[in-house]
Motif scaffolding. Structure first.
Motif, PDB file in Angstrom:
ATOM      1  N   SER A  44      81.029 -44.161  34.697  1.00 47.49           N
ATOM      2  CA  SER A  44      80.034 -43.628  35.634  1.00 47.49           C
ATOM      3  C   SER A  44      80.655 -43.321  36.990  1.00 47.49           C
ATOM      4  O   SER A  44      80.200 -42.419  37.702  1.00 47.49           O
ATOM      5  CB  SER A  44      78.875 -44.616  35.803  1.00 47.49           C
ATOM      6  N   ALA A  45      81.715 -44.063  37.358  1.00 47.70           N
ATOM      7  CA  ALA A  45      82.394 -43.805  38.626  1.00 47.70           C
ATOM      8  C   ALA A  45      83.086 -42.450  38.600  1.00 47.70           C
ATOM      9  O   ALA A  45      83.202 -41.781  39.637  1.00 47.70           O
ATOM     10  CB  ALA A  45      83.411 -44.914  38.907  1.00 47.70           C
ATOM     11  N   VAL A  46      83.543 -42.036  37.425  1.00 46.13           N
ATOM     12  CA  VAL A  46      84.169 -40.717  37.287  1.00 46.13           C
ATOM     13  C   VAL A  46      83.124 -39.627  37.463  1.00 46.13           C
ATOM     14  O   VAL A  46      83.355 -38.632  38.162  1.00 46.13           O
ATOM     15  CB  VAL A  46      84.858 -40.587  35.918  1.00 46.13           C
ATOM     16  N   ALA A  47      81.964 -39.796  36.834  1.00 44.05           N
ATOM     17  CA  ALA A  47      80.887 -38.815  36.967  1.00 44.05           C
ATOM     18  C   ALA A  47      80.477 -38.670  38.428  1.00 44.05           C
ATOM     19  O   ALA A  47      80.284 -37.553  38.928  1.00 44.05           O
ATOM     20  CB  ALA A  47      79.698 -39.228  36.105  1.00 44.05           C
ATOM     21  N   GLU A  48      80.384 -39.796  39.114  1.00 47.64           N
ATOM     22  CA  GLU A  48      79.998 -39.760  40.529  1.00 47.64           C
ATOM     23  C   GLU A  48      81.054 -39.041  41.362  1.00 47.64           C
ATOM     24  O   GLU A  48      80.731 -38.198  42.201  1.00 47.64           O
ATOM     25  CB  GLU A  48      79.797 -41.182  41.045  1.00 47.64           C
ATOM     26  N   ARG A  49      82.338 -39.361  41.127  1.00 44.27           N
ATOM     27  CA  ARG A  49      83.412 -38.724  41.878  1.00 44.27           C
ATOM     28  C   ARG A  49      83.478 -37.221  41.578  1.00 44.27           C
ATOM     29  O   ARG A  49      83.757 -36.420  42.470  1.00 44.27           O
ATOM     30  CB  ARG A  49      84.749 -39.383  41.528  1.00 44.27           C
ATOM     31  N   ALA A  50      83.227 -36.853  40.337  1.00 47.74           N
ATOM     32  CA  ALA A  50      83.295 -35.444  39.930  1.00 47.74           C
ATOM     33  C   ALA A  50      82.051 -34.654  40.346  1.00 47.74           C
ATOM     34  O   ALA A  50      82.071 -33.419  40.339  1.00 47.74           O
ATOM     35  CB  ALA A  50      83.494 -35.341  38.424  1.00 47.74           C
ATOM     36  N   GLY A  51      80.992 -35.365  40.669  1.00 43.03           N
ATOM     37  CA  GLY A  51      79.751 -34.687  41.033  1.00 43.03           C
ATOM     38  C   GLY A  51      79.034 -34.074  39.844  1.00 43.03           C
ATOM     39  O   GLY A  51      78.381 -33.033  39.971  1.00 43.03           O
ATOM     40  N   VAL A  52      79.162 -34.734  38.672  1.00 46.08           N
ATOM     41  CA  VAL A  52      78.468 -34.257  37.478  1.00 46.08           C
ATOM     42  C   VAL A  52      77.580 -35.374  36.945  1.00 46.08           C
ATOM     43  O   VAL A  52      77.801 -36.549  37.228  1.00 46.08           O
ATOM     44  CB  VAL A  52      79.457 -33.810  36.373  1.00 46.08           C
ATOM     45  N   GLY A  53      76.595 -35.000  36.153  1.00 42.86           N
ATOM     46  CA  GLY A  53      75.727 -36.000  35.548  1.00 42.86           C
ATOM     47  C   GLY A  53      76.465 -36.771  34.462  1.00 42.86           C
ATOM     48  O   GLY A  53      77.368 -36.233  33.809  1.00 42.86           O
ATOM     49  N   ILE A  54      76.082 -38.016  34.255  1.00 45.05           N
ATOM     50  CA  ILE A  54      76.746 -38.839  33.250  1.00 45.05           C
ATOM     51  C   ILE A  54      76.564 -38.245  31.858  1.00 45.05           C
ATOM     52  O   ILE A  54      77.473 -38.318  31.014  1.00 45.05           O
ATOM     53  CB  ILE A  54      76.220 -40.295  33.293  1.00 45.05           C
ATOM     54  N   SER A  55      75.425 -37.597  31.609  1.00 44.86           N
ATOM     55  CA  SER A  55      75.198 -36.985  30.294  1.00 44.86           C
ATOM     56  C   SER A  55      76.155 -35.819  30.072  1.00 44.86           C
ATOM     57  O   SER A  55      76.648 -35.614  28.955  1.00 44.86           O
ATOM     58  CB  SER A  55      73.754 -36.521  30.161  1.00 44.86           C
ATOM     59  N   ALA A  56      76.444 -35.064  31.124  1.00 45.71           N
ATOM     60  CA  ALA A  56      77.386 -33.942  31.013  1.00 45.71           C
ATOM     61  C   ALA A  56      78.786 -34.452  30.713  1.00 45.71           C
ATOM     62  O   ALA A  56      79.532 -33.851  29.927  1.00 45.71           O
ATOM     63  CB  ALA A  56      77.380 -33.122  32.295  1.00 45.71           C
ATOM     64  N   LEU A  57      79.139 -35.575  31.327  1.00 45.13           N
ATOM     65  CA  LEU A  57      80.460 -36.152  31.086  1.00 45.13           C
ATOM     66  C   LEU A  57      80.563 -36.660  29.652  1.00 45.13           C
ATOM     67  O   LEU A  57      81.573 -36.432  28.978  1.00 45.13           O
ATOM     68  CB  LEU A  57      80.729 -37.280  32.084  1.00 45.13           C
ATOM     69  N   TYR A  58      79.510 -37.314  29.181  1.00 41.32           N
ATOM     70  CA  TYR A  58      79.539 -37.853  27.817  1.00 41.32           C
ATOM     71  C   TYR A  58      79.551 -36.755  26.755  1.00 41.32           C
ATOM     72  O   TYR A  58      80.049 -36.966  25.646  1.00 41.32           O
ATOM     73  CB  TYR A  58      78.346 -38.784  27.587  1.00 41.32           C
ATOM     74  N   ARG A  59      79.014 -35.587  27.085  1.00 41.35           N
ATOM     75  CA  ARG A  59      79.073 -34.485  26.127  1.00 41.35           C
ATOM     76  C   ARG A  59      80.520 -34.044  25.902  1.00 41.35           C
ATOM     77  O   ARG A  59      80.888 -33.597  24.819  1.00 41.35           O
ATOM     78  CB  ARG A  59      78.247 -33.298  26.628  1.00 41.35           C
ATOM     79  N   ARG A  60      81.341 -34.184  26.939  1.00 44.46           N
ATOM     80  CA  ARG A  60      82.744 -33.778  26.820  1.00 44.46           C
ATOM     81  C   ARG A  60      83.611 -34.933  26.344  1.00 44.46           C
ATOM     82  O   ARG A  60      84.542 -34.739  25.564  1.00 44.46           O
ATOM     83  CB  ARG A  60      83.241 -33.290  28.194  1.00 44.46           C
ATOM     84  N   TYR A  61      83.317 -36.138  26.815  1.00 45.35           N
ATOM     85  CA  TYR A  61      84.100 -37.332  26.469  1.00 45.35           C
ATOM     86  C   TYR A  61      83.140 -38.428  26.027  1.00 45.35           C
ATOM     87  O   TYR A  61      82.456 -39.025  26.867  1.00 45.35           O
ATOM     88  CB  TYR A  61      84.926 -37.806  27.672  1.00 45.35           C
ATOM     89  N   PRO A  62      83.070 -38.701  24.716  1.00 51.07           N
ATOM     90  CA  PRO A  62      82.105 -39.668  24.194  1.00 51.07           C
ATOM     91  C   PRO A  62      82.247 -41.075  24.772  1.00 51.07           C
ATOM     92  O   PRO A  62      81.296 -41.853  24.745  1.00 51.07           O
ATOM     93  CB  PRO A  62      82.377 -39.656  22.689  1.00 51.07           C
ATOM     94  N   GLY A  63      83.438 -41.429  25.250  1.00 42.14           N
ATOM     95  CA  GLY A  63      83.646 -42.768  25.783  1.00 42.14           C
ATOM     96  C   GLY A  63      84.822 -42.802  26.739  1.00 42.14           C
ATOM     97  O   GLY A  63      85.574 -41.829  26.878  1.00 42.14           O
TER      98      GLY A  63
END
Length: 216
Positions: A44-63
């Motif tokens: 979640s810290a990566v999503a916050e730093r990247a400025g993207v939603g956690i769901s968008a990040l998980y769509r690209r990287y499952p874990g």
């Protein structure tokens, strides 16, 4: 990242694919910053730093492991690209020095120093790992043929040099880069020095255990 800094792979892509590629670069850049600062940080810290939603990040990287694996795989590819560039632009002793400077400046080995053991590598790494070994051997062979390389230096010693430089980290990135170059200059002088080295070089696989996640 500005439009002028886009990677060639993005040029000419359809709109959605180009945007997805840009988003992926942003995510990987954020992941690098977050995990080099704290390998145990949550995804979640990566999503916050990247400025993207956690769901968008998980769509690209499952874990988290998938993200760490991709991050280190990209670092390995960058290592190989810098080695190939050095081999194209110089020869003999100069290619060794150029290669080391390129990889230190690219900060590839910070990934090894900080992230080894935080995920399980898979077979996708193997071709790039083998390529890295081949390139390192070519670089060492050229330096040896120049007559300037210290007796007993092995391609495996390059990893020790690069990790030593990557271990230098200060809050100021510019000063960090300056000190890494300073230490590299001292180590390069050691590569050309006379005298026997203490002990043999690292053996194949001697550090491989680092990439196995710690048992919880």
């Amino acid at each position: 990242m500005s439009d002028t800094d886009e990677k060639p792979v993005q040029r000419g892509l359809p709109g959605r694919k180009a945007q997805a590629a840009r988003n992926d670069e942003i995510i990987l850049s954020a992941a690098r910053e977050v995990f080099l600062a704290e390998p145990k940080a949550p995804i979640s810290a990566v999503a916050e730093r990247a400025g993207v939603g956690i769901s968008a990040l998980y769509r690209r990287y499952p874990g988290k492991e998938d993200l760490l694996r991709t991050l280190c795989y990209d670092g390995l590819r960058r290592y190989n690209a810098e080695a190939e560039a050095a081999l194209r632009n110089s020869g003999g002793w100069e290619v060794l020095v150029d290669f080391l400077q390129r990889v230190v400046d690219a900060d590839v080995h910070s990934l090894t120093v900080h992230l080894a053991g935080t995920f399980t590598p898979d077979d996708s790494f193997l071709p790039e790992v083998l390529r890295a070994g081949e390139l390192a051997e070519r670089i060492i062979a050229g330096a040896r043929e120049s007559g300037r390389l210290r007796a007993g230096v092995d391609a495996a010693d390059l990893g020790l040099i690069l990790e030593s430089c990557a271990a230098i980290t200060l809050p100021d990135p510019a000063r960090t880069a300056q000190l890494r170059r300073r230490v590299l200059a001292l180590l390069v002088d050691g590569l050309a020095a006379e005298g026997d080295l203490p002990g043999p070089p690292p053996t194949p696989g001697e550090f491989a255990h680092r990439w196995q996640p710690a048992t919880r």
